[in-house]
Scaffold this motif. Sequence first.
Motif, PDB file in Angstrom:
ATOM      1  N   ILE A  63       0.865  -1.185   0.000  1.00 35.75           N
ATOM      2  CA  ILE A  63       0.000   0.000   0.000  1.00 35.75           C
ATOM      3  C   ILE A  63       0.898   1.231   0.000  1.00 35.75           C
ATOM      4  O   ILE A  63       1.713   1.398   0.910  1.00 35.75           O
ATOM      5  CB  ILE A  63      -0.918   0.028   1.231  1.00 35.75           C
ATOM      6  CG1 ILE A  63      -1.783  -1.237   1.304  1.00 35.75           C
ATOM      7  CG2 ILE A  63      -1.790   1.275   1.238  1.00 35.75           C
ATOM      8  CD1 ILE A  63      -2.529  -1.405   2.628  1.00 35.75           C
ATOM      9  N   ASP A  64       0.774   2.079  -0.997  1.00 35.43           N
ATOM     10  CA  ASP A  64       1.539   3.324  -1.062  1.00 35.43           C
ATOM     11  C   ASP A  64       0.670   4.437  -0.490  1.00 35.43           C
ATOM     12  O   ASP A  64      -0.358   4.793  -1.076  1.00 35.43           O
ATOM     13  CB  ASP A  64       1.935   3.633  -2.510  1.00 35.43           C
ATOM     14  CG  ASP A  64       2.959   4.757  -2.620  1.00 35.43           C
ATOM     15  OD1 ASP A  64       2.959   5.645  -1.750  1.00 35.43           O
ATOM     16  OD2 ASP A  64       3.756   4.743  -3.582  1.00 35.43           O
ATOM     17  N   SER A  65       1.079   4.995   0.631  1.00 36.62           N
ATOM     18  CA  SER A  65       0.247   6.009   1.296  1.00 36.62           C
ATOM     19  C   SER A  65       0.414   7.403   0.723  1.00 36.62           C
ATOM     20  O   SER A  65      -0.288   8.337   1.151  1.00 36.62           O
ATOM     21  CB  SER A  65       0.544   6.038   2.800  1.00 36.62           C
ATOM     22  OG  SER A  65       1.901   6.367   3.030  1.00 36.62           O
ATOM     23  N   HIS A  66       1.315   7.562  -0.237  1.00 35.58           N
ATOM     24  CA  HIS A  66       1.472   8.881  -0.868  1.00 35.58           C
ATOM     25  C   HIS A  66       2.035   8.704  -2.271  1.00 35.58           C
ATOM     26  O   HIS A  66       3.233   8.491  -2.461  1.00 35.58           O
ATOM     27  CB  HIS A  66       2.415   9.771  -0.055  1.00 35.58           C
ATOM     28  CG  HIS A  66       2.512  11.176  -0.576  1.00 35.58           C
ATOM     29  ND1 HIS A  66       2.411  12.279   0.250  1.00 35.58           N
ATOM     30  CD2 HIS A  66       2.698  11.684  -1.822  1.00 35.58           C
ATOM     31  CE1 HIS A  66       2.540  13.384  -0.464  1.00 35.58           C
ATOM     32  NE2 HIS A  66       2.720  13.035  -1.739  1.00 35.58           N
ATOM     33  N   ILE A  67       1.160   8.793  -3.244  1.00 34.24           N
ATOM     34  CA  ILE A  67       1.564   8.701  -4.646  1.00 34.24           C
ATOM     35  C   ILE A  67       0.591   9.535  -5.454  1.00 34.24           C
ATOM     36  O   ILE A  67      -0.541   9.783  -5.027  1.00 34.24           O
ATOM     37  CB  ILE A  67       1.568   7.224  -5.124  1.00 34.24           C
ATOM     38  CG1 ILE A  67       2.197   7.090  -6.520  1.00 34.24           C
ATOM     39  CG2 ILE A  67       0.182   6.637  -5.086  1.00 34.24           C
ATOM     40  CD1 ILE A  67       2.411   5.642  -6.954  1.00 34.24           C
ATOM     41  N   HIS A  68       1.032   9.996  -6.601  1.00 32.58           N
ATOM     42  CA  HIS A  68       0.181  10.800  -7.483  1.00 32.58           C
ATOM     43  C   HIS A  68      -0.217   9.930  -8.676  1.00 32.58           C
ATOM     44  O   HIS A  68       0.137  10.192  -9.820  1.00 32.58           O
ATOM     45  CB  HIS A  68       0.929  12.064  -7.891  1.00 32.58           C
ATOM     46  CG  HIS A  68       1.323  12.907  -6.716  1.00 32.58           C
ATOM     47  ND1 HIS A  68       0.468  13.843  -6.157  1.00 32.58           N
ATOM     48  CD2 HIS A  68       2.438  12.920  -5.964  1.00 32.58           C
ATOM     49  CE1 HIS A  68       1.063  14.414  -5.116  1.00 32.58           C
ATOM     50  NE2 HIS A  68       2.260  13.858  -4.977  1.00 32.58           N
ATOM     51  N   VAL A  69      -0.977   8.902  -8.384  1.00 36.67           N
ATOM     52  CA  VAL A  69      -1.264   7.882  -9.388  1.00 36.67           C
ATOM     53  C   VAL A  69      -2.298   8.349 -10.398  1.00 36.67           C
ATOM     54  O   VAL A  69      -2.242   7.969 -11.572  1.00 36.67           O
ATOM     55  CB  VAL A  69      -1.692   6.559  -8.709  1.00 36.67           C
ATOM     56  CG1 VAL A  69      -3.096   6.651  -8.133  1.00 36.67           C
ATOM     57  CG2 VAL A  69      -1.577   5.389  -9.662  1.00 36.67           C
ATOM     58  N   ILE A 228      -2.921   5.607  -1.777  1.00 38.50           N
ATOM     59  CA  ILE A 228      -3.645   6.822  -1.402  1.00 38.50           C
ATOM     60  C   ILE A 228      -3.109   7.920  -2.298  1.00 38.50           C
ATOM     61  O   ILE A 228      -1.912   8.223  -2.278  1.00 38.50           O
ATOM     62  CB  ILE A 228      -3.465   7.172   0.081  1.00 38.50           C
ATOM     63  CG1 ILE A 228      -3.822   5.979   0.967  1.00 38.50           C
ATOM     64  CG2 ILE A 228      -4.338   8.374   0.438  1.00 38.50           C
ATOM     65  CD1 ILE A 228      -3.604   6.223   2.450  1.00 38.50           C
ATOM     66  N   ASP A 229      -3.975   8.478  -3.115  1.00 40.68           N
ATOM     67  CA  ASP A 229      -3.582   9.503  -4.082  1.00 40.68           C
ATOM     68  C   ASP A 229      -3.603  10.862  -3.391  1.00 40.68           C
ATOM     69  O   ASP A 229      -4.614  11.268  -2.819  1.00 40.68           O
ATOM     70  CB  ASP A 229      -4.527   9.495  -5.280  1.00 40.68           C
ATOM     71  CG  ASP A 229      -4.077  10.448  -6.360  1.00 40.68           C
ATOM     72  OD1 ASP A 229      -3.345  10.022  -7.254  1.00 40.68           O
ATOM     73  OD2 ASP A 229      -4.451  11.647  -6.293  1.00 40.68           O
ATOM     74  N   HIS A 291     -13.270   8.324  -1.545  1.00 41.35           N
ATOM     75  CA  HIS A 291     -12.742   9.634  -1.170  1.00 41.35           C
ATOM     76  C   HIS A 291     -12.100   9.557   0.212  1.00 41.35           C
ATOM     77  O   HIS A 291     -12.588   8.852   1.094  1.00 41.35           O
ATOM     78  CB  HIS A 291     -13.879  10.664  -1.174  1.00 41.35           C
ATOM     79  CG  HIS A 291     -13.438  12.018  -0.735  1.00 41.35           C
ATOM     80  ND1 HIS A 291     -12.368  12.664  -1.292  1.00 41.35           N
ATOM     81  CD2 HIS A 291     -13.918  12.846   0.231  1.00 41.35           C
ATOM     82  CE1 HIS A 291     -12.210  13.843  -0.706  1.00 41.35           C
ATOM     83  NE2 HIS A 291     -13.134  13.971   0.230  1.00 41.35           N
ATOM     84  N   ASN A 292     -11.008  10.326   0.393  1.00 36.45           N
ATOM     85  CA  ASN A 292     -10.212  10.197   1.616  1.00 36.45           C
ATOM     86  C   ASN A 292      -9.994  11.505   2.359  1.00 36.45           C
ATOM     87  O   ASN A 292      -9.346  11.505   3.397  1.00 36.45           O
ATOM     88  CB  ASN A 292      -8.848   9.587   1.282  1.00 36.45           C
ATOM     89  CG  ASN A 292      -8.135   9.033   2.482  1.00 36.45           C
ATOM     90  OD1 ASN A 292      -8.714   8.251   3.233  1.00 36.45           O
ATOM     91  ND2 ASN A 292      -6.887   9.448   2.699  1.00 36.45           N
TER      92      ASN A 292
END
Length: 615
Positions: A63-69, A228-229, A291-292
């Motif tokens: 799980i990537d908690s910070h990416i601009h996917v 998480i984008d 949505h987060n």
Amino acid sequence: MADTLILHAKITTLDRANPTAEAVAIRDGRFLVVGDEATVRAAASPNATVIDAKGRRLIPGLIDSHIHVIRGGLNYNMELRWDGVPTLADAMAMLRKQAQNTPPPQWVRVVGGFTEHQFAEKRLPTLEEINAVAPETPVFILHLYDRALLNAAALRAVGYTRDTPSPPGGEIVRDAAGNPTGLLLAQPNAMILYATLAKGPKLPPEYQLNSTRHFMRELNSLGVTSVIDAGGGSQNYPEDYQIIEKLHRDGELTLRIAYNLFTQKPKEELKDFATWSTQVKPGDGDDTYRHNGAGEMLVYSAADFEDFRVARPDMPPHMEADLEPVIRLLAERRWPWRLHATYDPTIGRALDVFEKVHRDIPLTGLHWFFDHAETISERNIDRIAALGGGIAVQHRMAYQGEYFVERYGARAAEATPPVQRMMAAGLPVGAGTDATRVASYNPWVSLSWLVTSKTVGGLRLYPAANRLDRETALRLWTEANTWFSNEQGKKGQIKAGQLADLALLSDDYFSVPEDKIATLRSVLTLLGGKVVFAEGDDAKLAPPMPKPMPDWSPVATFGGYWRPPEARTKQASACGCHDVCSLHGHDHAAALGAPVAAAEVQRFWGVLGCGCWAV
């Protein structure tokens, strides 16, 4: 849907009550039983699909908690990735080839994910070298958040001349006659870099759909199943979310995506969040797309920069006045938020605001957090803990550590960020990449950095006291990251009842030498019990992918993250097109449908003998 059994695996469950197992049964997208083979077989239906793991290490999906996917997916097929490329010579050969493939008026773009320190030559290309390999095709190369290199054709395409002024916080470097050289510098504001990149052609919607699918498949190949984008510049809501939402409606997402909303207009941030909070609320959606909350940009006056080649900027005196009404609105409407903050002074001033709002509107249970926090102090760690916040760390120091040491010294770099201290304070701490521009999307580079403290250039930054053991690092990439999307207990472990997201690894994470952690990949990735990536003997289990669009896409020729020649040779052997050369492994281009004739590849590489390494 039939049950799925995975047998003969070395399973790291991250379930403390049942830490290891050899088999799992999956039913209706969730883990049914995790244990020994006999127990698992007894629980499964007779017609279950059986996958033999052949003794490989099986872990929860990363799980990537910070990416601009979401933004990255719109552009992935247009970008030449230098992620992991070991030498500048290799990188420039790729650039030359892509310049030949790219039709006008398209650009060749190398947009982040690499650093000069990864190259054996320990330098970036010169502008003269770039112009020599691409005399006619516009080339834009983004290096971290500090500079961009443009060839003469790109300068013409964007219209920069001696009369073009440098923007505030940025510099268009000029020669003695006042003409732009092609070097753009963030001083420290990177807006000049982004604004220039935004002048390039965009892909049409059909190609953006294809591009996003290929980017998701690339992440799946590395074992990533959830992200998480963090929003991003030029990523407007709801316009720039139409592609990802169509893929969701069509059932074509191969990642679970929780997305944050990133304000786009200085001085209109409060209006943005006031409007958005009437349109969507945190948790809206489903287990695949939801949505987060807000961020990572909340207000522009609170956004510090992460370019360690220049001095730390001071936030403006009106930062608190801008930030407070936004935080009050988010707290009142129970919107979690994330805030980009590299430097401790920025964090301290933001915490002044958070504490003030907390006295009126308790933040308890809101799952808000800071991103980055490389230079956070112990005092501010404790303040975050007292307010119930968290910190998401990324491996940006793996790409910028040398610059940090050069400016601040090796001693100051020993806890950047102080992950062990954060965890000791009881904070929720998770890990991610901040890809695609400032660092690579490869999670194994992050895991390697957490365990070894080494940059991609080989510099060891931290003493043992600030490094993590392998299991703890893996938890930050799985179970721990579920806090940041309010999904604890739903995923992140291989445990009965949780979502069946998992990755079967190319080698054993727990026993490979430290310097091999960054080379790991997945050979089989499941999302909700469905195969979303497979290679080797299980390749037939993976759903087919359309060819990258457009046909000149760098992805069609070079793929994504660089793989060493021996890995390419192994891939070729598995697919039946094995044709080994002494230097690079094999010619795999035809097998992947790359739009390059074999004769043309041979002619181009000349003395090197083949073009297969670049597929």
